[in-house]
Design a protein around this motif. Structure first.
Motif, mmCIF file in Angstrom:
data_model
loop_
_atom_site.group_PDB
_atom_site.id
_atom_site.type_symbol
_atom_site.label_atom_id
_atom_site.label_comp_id
_atom_site.label_asym_id
_atom_site.label_seq_id
_atom_site.Cartn_x
_atom_site.Cartn_y
_atom_site.Cartn_z
ATOM 1 N N ILE A 126 0.776 -1.345 -0.154
ATOM 2 C CA ILE A 126 0.253 0.018 0.063
ATOM 3 C C ILE A 126 0.733 0.783 -0.177
ATOM 4 O O ILE A 126 0.388 2.235 -1.072
ATOM 5 C CB ILE A 126 -1.125 0.392 1.034
ATOM 6 C CG1 ILE A 126 -1.946 -1.630 1.480
ATOM 7 C CG2 ILE A 126 -2.032 1.041 1.711
ATOM 8 C CD1 ILE A 126 -2.826 -1.281 1.971
ATOM 9 N N GLN A 127 1.934 1.894 1.126
ATOM 10 C CA GLN A 127 2.492 2.487 0.570
ATOM 11 C C GLN A 127 3.263 2.496 -0.729
ATOM 12 O O GLN A 127 3.439 3.910 -0.734
ATOM 13 C CB GLN A 127 3.771 2.202 2.459
ATOM 14 C CG GLN A 127 4.694 3.338 2.032
ATOM 15 C CD GLN A 127 5.634 3.571 3.555
ATOM 16 O OE1 GLN A 127 6.253 2.026 3.649
ATOM 17 N NE2 GLN A 127 6.530 4.287 3.611
ATOM 18 N N GLU A 135 1.482 4.973 -7.608
ATOM 19 C CA GLU A 135 0.375 5.224 -8.490
ATOM 20 C C GLU A 135 -0.591 6.250 -8.833
ATOM 21 O O GLU A 135 -0.640 7.082 -8.714
ATOM 22 C CB GLU A 135 -0.483 4.228 -8.501
ATOM 23 C CG GLU A 135 0.465 2.686 -8.871
ATOM 24 C CD GLU A 135 0.736 2.893 -10.239
ATOM 25 O OE1 GLU A 135 -0.177 2.884 -11.069
ATOM 26 O OE2 GLU A 135 2.076 2.887 -10.382
ATOM 27 N N LEU A 136 -0.361 6.819 -6.972
ATOM 28 C CA LEU A 136 -1.745 7.995 -6.714
ATOM 29 C C LEU A 136 -0.561 9.358 -6.574
ATOM 30 O O LEU A 136 -1.311 10.456 -6.885
ATOM 31 C CB LEU A 136 -2.277 8.048 -5.251
ATOM 32 C CG LEU A 136 -2.843 6.623 -5.446
ATOM 33 C CD1 LEU A 136 -2.972 6.630 -4.065
ATOM 34 C CD2 LEU A 136 -3.809 6.802 -5.753
ATOM 35 N N GLY A 137 0.681 8.828 -6.340
ATOM 36 C CA GLY A 137 1.596 10.299 -6.382
ATOM 37 C C GLY A 137 1.571 10.604 -8.042
ATOM 38 O O GLY A 137 2.015 12.298 -8.596
ATOM 39 N N TRP A 183 2.518 1.275 -3.402
ATOM 40 C CA TRP A 183 1.489 1.937 -4.630
ATOM 41 C C TRP A 183 1.021 3.148 -3.934
ATOM 42 O O TRP A 183 0.562 3.875 -5.274
ATOM 43 C CB TRP A 183 0.343 1.504 -4.185
ATOM 44 C CG TRP A 183 -0.873 1.050 -5.109
ATOM 45 C CD1 TRP A 183 -1.961 2.223 -5.659
ATOM 46 C CD2 TRP A 183 -1.875 0.072 -5.932
ATOM 47 N NE1 TRP A 183 -2.338 1.965 -6.575
ATOM 48 C CE2 TRP A 183 -2.533 0.906 -6.455
ATOM 49 C CE3 TRP A 183 -1.880 -1.273 -5.559
ATOM 50 C CZ2 TRP A 183 -3.627 -0.185 -7.179
ATOM 51 C CZ3 TRP A 183 -2.268 -2.214 -7.043
ATOM 52 C CH2 TRP A 183 -3.680 -1.555 -7.297
ATOM 53 N N ASP A 184 0.857 4.030 -2.930
ATOM 54 C CA ASP A 184 0.370 5.493 -3.102
ATOM 55 C C ASP A 184 1.917 6.090 -3.052
ATOM 56 O O ASP A 184 1.225 7.753 -3.952
ATOM 57 C CB ASP A 184 0.392 5.230 -1.301
ATOM 58 C CG ASP A 184 -1.231 4.691 -1.071
ATOM 59 O OD1 ASP A 184 -1.965 4.634 -1.299
ATOM 60 O OD2 ASP A 184 -1.868 4.561 0.465
ATOM 61 N N ARG A 185 2.632 5.869 -2.706
ATOM 62 C CA ARG A 185 3.797 6.618 -3.474
ATOM 63 C C ARG A 185 3.480 6.871 -5.151
ATOM 64 O O ARG A 185 4.342 7.589 -5.912
ATOM 65 C CB ARG A 185 5.113 6.285 -3.014
ATOM 66 C CG ARG A 185 6.424 7.337 -3.406
ATOM 67 C CD ARG A 185 7.975 6.322 -2.276
ATOM 68 N NE ARG A 185 8.495 5.192 -3.574
ATOM 69 C CZ ARG A 185 8.825 5.271 -4.543
ATOM 70 N NH1 ARG A 185 8.701 7.289 -5.542
ATOM 71 N NH2 ARG A 185 9.273 4.324 -5.175
#
Length: 81
Positions: free
Chosen positions: A70-71, A77-79, A73-75
């Motif tokens: 999750i960390q 894909e969402l970033g 992915w957030d860094r």
């Protein structure tokens, strides 16, 4: 049910994230395999108690793998959005 999949879950541009997904997938398979073994043993047997300990260890490992996934992915894909 083990499945073999060659498709990429995420973009191929992030090999680290892809590796984390694969590790999580494998850990899930192993946890389910262990759970099936656990269901086939008597709760009072020594084997059942050993499997319970292994199952708990797998759950902790899944928790760790999922947090890392999750960390990352957030860094990435969402970033990127």
């Amino acid at each position: 049910m083990p499945t073999t999949s060659e498709c990429k879950v995420l973009s191929a541009s992030n090999e680290f994230l892809d590796r984390l997904v694969k590790e999580f997938e494998e850990e899930c398979r192993e946890t389910l395999r262990l759970l099936e073994q656990l269901k086939k043993t008597k709760p009072t047997s020594k084997l059942h108690q050993e499997l319970e300990g292994s199952f708990y260890g797998r759950l902790i490992s899944l928790q760790h793998d999922l947090a890392a996934l999750i960390q990352e992915w957030d860094r990435t894909e969402l970033g990127a959005k």
